[in-house]
Design a protein around this motif. Structure first.
Motif, PDB file in Angstrom:
ATOM      1  N   TYR A  18     -15.133 -14.971  -0.546  1.00 48.70           N
ATOM      2  CA  TYR A  18     -15.553 -15.919  -1.581  1.00 48.70           C
ATOM      3  C   TYR A  18     -17.076 -15.957  -1.706  1.00 48.70           C
ATOM      4  O   TYR A  18     -17.617 -16.053  -2.814  1.00 48.70           O
ATOM      5  CB  TYR A  18     -15.004 -17.310  -1.270  1.00 48.70           C
ATOM      6  N   ARG A  19     -17.754 -15.851  -0.557  1.00 50.74           N
ATOM      7  CA  ARG A  19     -19.220 -15.815  -0.591  1.00 50.74           C
ATOM      8  C   ARG A  19     -19.701 -14.555  -1.288  1.00 50.74           C
ATOM      9  O   ARG A  19     -20.663 -14.588  -2.064  1.00 50.74           O
ATOM     10  CB  ARG A  19     -19.780 -15.890   0.835  1.00 50.74           C
ATOM     11  N   ALA A  20     -19.053 -13.427  -1.004  1.00 50.69           N
ATOM     12  CA  ALA A  20     -19.459 -12.169  -1.621  1.00 50.69           C
ATOM     13  C   ALA A  20     -19.262 -12.205  -3.138  1.00 50.69           C
ATOM     14  O   ALA A  20     -20.122 -11.741  -3.902  1.00 50.69           O
ATOM     15  CB  ALA A  20     -18.652 -11.016  -1.017  1.00 50.69           C
ATOM     16  N   ILE A  21     -18.148 -12.790  -3.589  1.00 47.90           N
ATOM     17  CA  ILE A  21     -17.878 -12.891  -5.031  1.00 47.90           C
ATOM     18  C   ILE A  21     -18.902 -13.807  -5.694  1.00 47.90           C
ATOM     19  O   ILE A  21     -19.417 -13.505  -6.778  1.00 47.90           O
ATOM     20  CB  ILE A  21     -16.445 -13.406  -5.269  1.00 47.90           C
ATOM     21  N   PRO A  42      -4.754 -13.993  -0.477  1.00 43.44           N
ATOM     22  CA  PRO A  42      -4.454 -12.603  -0.873  1.00 43.44           C
ATOM     23  C   PRO A  42      -3.999 -11.726   0.287  1.00 43.44           C
ATOM     24  O   PRO A  42      -3.117 -10.880   0.127  1.00 43.44           O
ATOM     25  CB  PRO A  42      -5.789 -12.122  -1.460  1.00 43.44           C
ATOM     26  N   GLU A  43      -4.600 -11.935   1.481  1.00 39.72           N
ATOM     27  CA  GLU A  43      -4.234 -11.081   2.613  1.00 39.72           C
ATOM     28  C   GLU A  43      -2.788 -11.313   3.049  1.00 39.72           C
ATOM     29  O   GLU A  43      -2.197 -10.451   3.716  1.00 39.72           O
ATOM     30  CB  GLU A  43      -5.192 -11.322   3.793  1.00 39.72           C
ATOM     31  N   ARG A 161     -15.054  -5.185 -13.972  1.00 39.90           N
ATOM     32  CA  ARG A 161     -15.918  -4.855 -12.831  1.00 39.90           C
ATOM     33  C   ARG A 161     -15.865  -5.948 -11.770  1.00 39.90           C
ATOM     34  O   ARG A 161     -15.925  -5.673 -10.571  1.00 39.90           O
ATOM     35  CB  ARG A 161     -17.357  -4.634 -13.314  1.00 39.90           C
ATOM     36  N   ALA A 162     -15.736  -7.202 -12.218  1.00 45.56           N
ATOM     37  CA  ALA A 162     -15.659  -8.314 -11.276  1.00 45.56           C
ATOM     38  C   ALA A 162     -14.354  -8.262 -10.477  1.00 45.56           C
ATOM     39  O   ALA A 162     -14.343  -8.517  -9.275  1.00 45.56           O
ATOM     40  CB  ALA A 162     -15.773  -9.642 -12.025  1.00 45.56           C
ATOM     41  N   GLY A 168     -12.279  -5.335  -3.514  1.00 44.71           N
ATOM     42  CA  GLY A 168     -12.990  -4.782  -2.369  1.00 44.71           C
ATOM     43  C   GLY A 168     -13.439  -5.857  -1.395  1.00 44.71           C
ATOM     44  O   GLY A 168     -13.401  -5.656  -0.175  1.00 44.71           O
ATOM     45  N   ALA A 169     -13.856  -7.007  -1.920  1.00 45.45           N
ATOM     46  CA  ALA A 169     -14.312  -8.101  -1.067  1.00 45.45           C
ATOM     47  C   ALA A 169     -13.186  -8.605  -0.162  1.00 45.45           C
ATOM     48  O   ALA A 169     -13.425  -8.981   0.989  1.00 45.45           O
ATOM     49  CB  ALA A 169     -14.851  -9.247  -1.930  1.00 45.45           C
ATOM     50  N   PHE A 170     -11.968  -8.610  -0.686  1.00 47.85           N
ATOM     51  CA  PHE A 170     -10.812  -9.047   0.110  1.00 47.85           C
ATOM     52  C   PHE A 170     -10.205  -7.902   0.923  1.00 47.85           C
ATOM     53  O   PHE A 170      -9.231  -8.119   1.652  1.00 47.85           O
ATOM     54  CB  PHE A 170      -9.742  -9.643  -0.802  1.00 47.85           C
TER      55      PHE A 170
END
Length: 274
Positions: A18-21, A42-43, A161-162, A168-170
């Motif tokens: 969430y921080r990366a997004i 999601p995981e 793109r988001a 990828g972030a997850f």
């Protein structure tokens, strides 16, 4: 060998994706959390995790069947024999029955939970949770939600793109296309329903309070053709010395717009003469 927990507690605070997004989109982290609220983790929606859940459900069912067999076997021995076993510290019939029902109930709960995750056609449920979370986030930040491919096969829109970045972030290995397209189509349906509701509301308000007729007293409107294009000539009958207003049809799509335009012009001219 003991099995691994199927819903493990993260080693960190679990907020790194969430921080990366938030950093990637330049918004507050709390806004990302709220967009994903209620969608699940999601995981926990990954196909590998769903397979693990189904395997655990199967194992619990096996254990419940064994407990059922034990319960039936103990019922066939004498009461005195069961009393002796209880004195020796073994589980009672009631405890075994409770164990059987608990095992079966837990197996059923896990099976229902996993069955609600759509995996048709090799679908990865985790990727659709991410795309839905990003759709909500873009709605909250008033960004356009569209789908498109670039010439190299990557996303051609900001939303695409988001979604690709969020996957990828997850740590989700899934193609961005179908989840992104699904989320964009979902937003189109929502926008269509919203537009239809607003239109129905507007028509109902017009029907309840019909617009008043435009006052054209002392105003003359004549339609002419100029260079092959329709032009409306607006003049004041009581002030023939004032040059008329010439309005091209492209600026007034319908008749009501012409009269309203003429009235506004006449009002401003009369105010200047007063």
């Amino acid at each position: 060998m003991m099995g691994q927990p199927i819903f493990p507690t993260p080693l960190d605070d679990g907020c790194a994706p969430y921080r990366a997004i938030a950093k990637h989109l330049g918004c507050e982290e709390d806004l990302v959390h709220r967009a994903f609220a209620g969608l699940g983790s999601p995981e926990w929606e990954l196909p590998t995790h769903l397979d693990q859940v189904n395997a655990t459900s199967h194992a619990l069912n096996e254990a419940a069947r064994h407990a059922e067999n034990l319960w039936n076997s103990l019922r066939r021995i004498s009461h005195d024999e069961r009393e002796a076993l209880t004195i020796a510290g073994t589980p009672t019939l009631q405890q075994i029955e409770f164990l059987r029902d608990t095992l079966a109930g837990n197996a059923s709960d896990l099976k229902i939970w996993a069955k609600r995750r759509n995996r048709n056609g090799g679908r990865n449920p985790a990727s659709y949770i991410v795309s839905e979370g990003m759709r909500r986030l873009f709605r909250r930040t008033r960004k356009t939600i569209t789908f498109g491919n670039s010439f190299d096969g990557g996303p051609s829109t900001e939303f695409g793109r988001a979604v690709e970045f969020a996957l990828g972030a997850f740590g989700i290995r899934a193609d961005w296309r179908r989840p992104t397209q699904d989320a964009a189509e979902h937003q189109s349906r929502i926008s269509g329903r919203l537009f239809g509701w607003k239109r129905r509301k507007e028509l109902a308000e017009r029907k309840a309070s019909p617009p008043t007729a435009t006052d054209l007293t002392g105003i003359k409107i004549v339609a002419e053709t100029e260079n092959g294009k329709r032009v409306y000539v607006v003049s004041l009958t009581q002030h023939p010395d004032i040059p008329p207003l010439r309005v091209q049809q492209r600026n007034v799509p319908n008749g009501r717009d012409v009269t309203e335009y003429a009235q506004q012009w006449a009002t401003s001219v009369r105010a200047a003469l007063a």
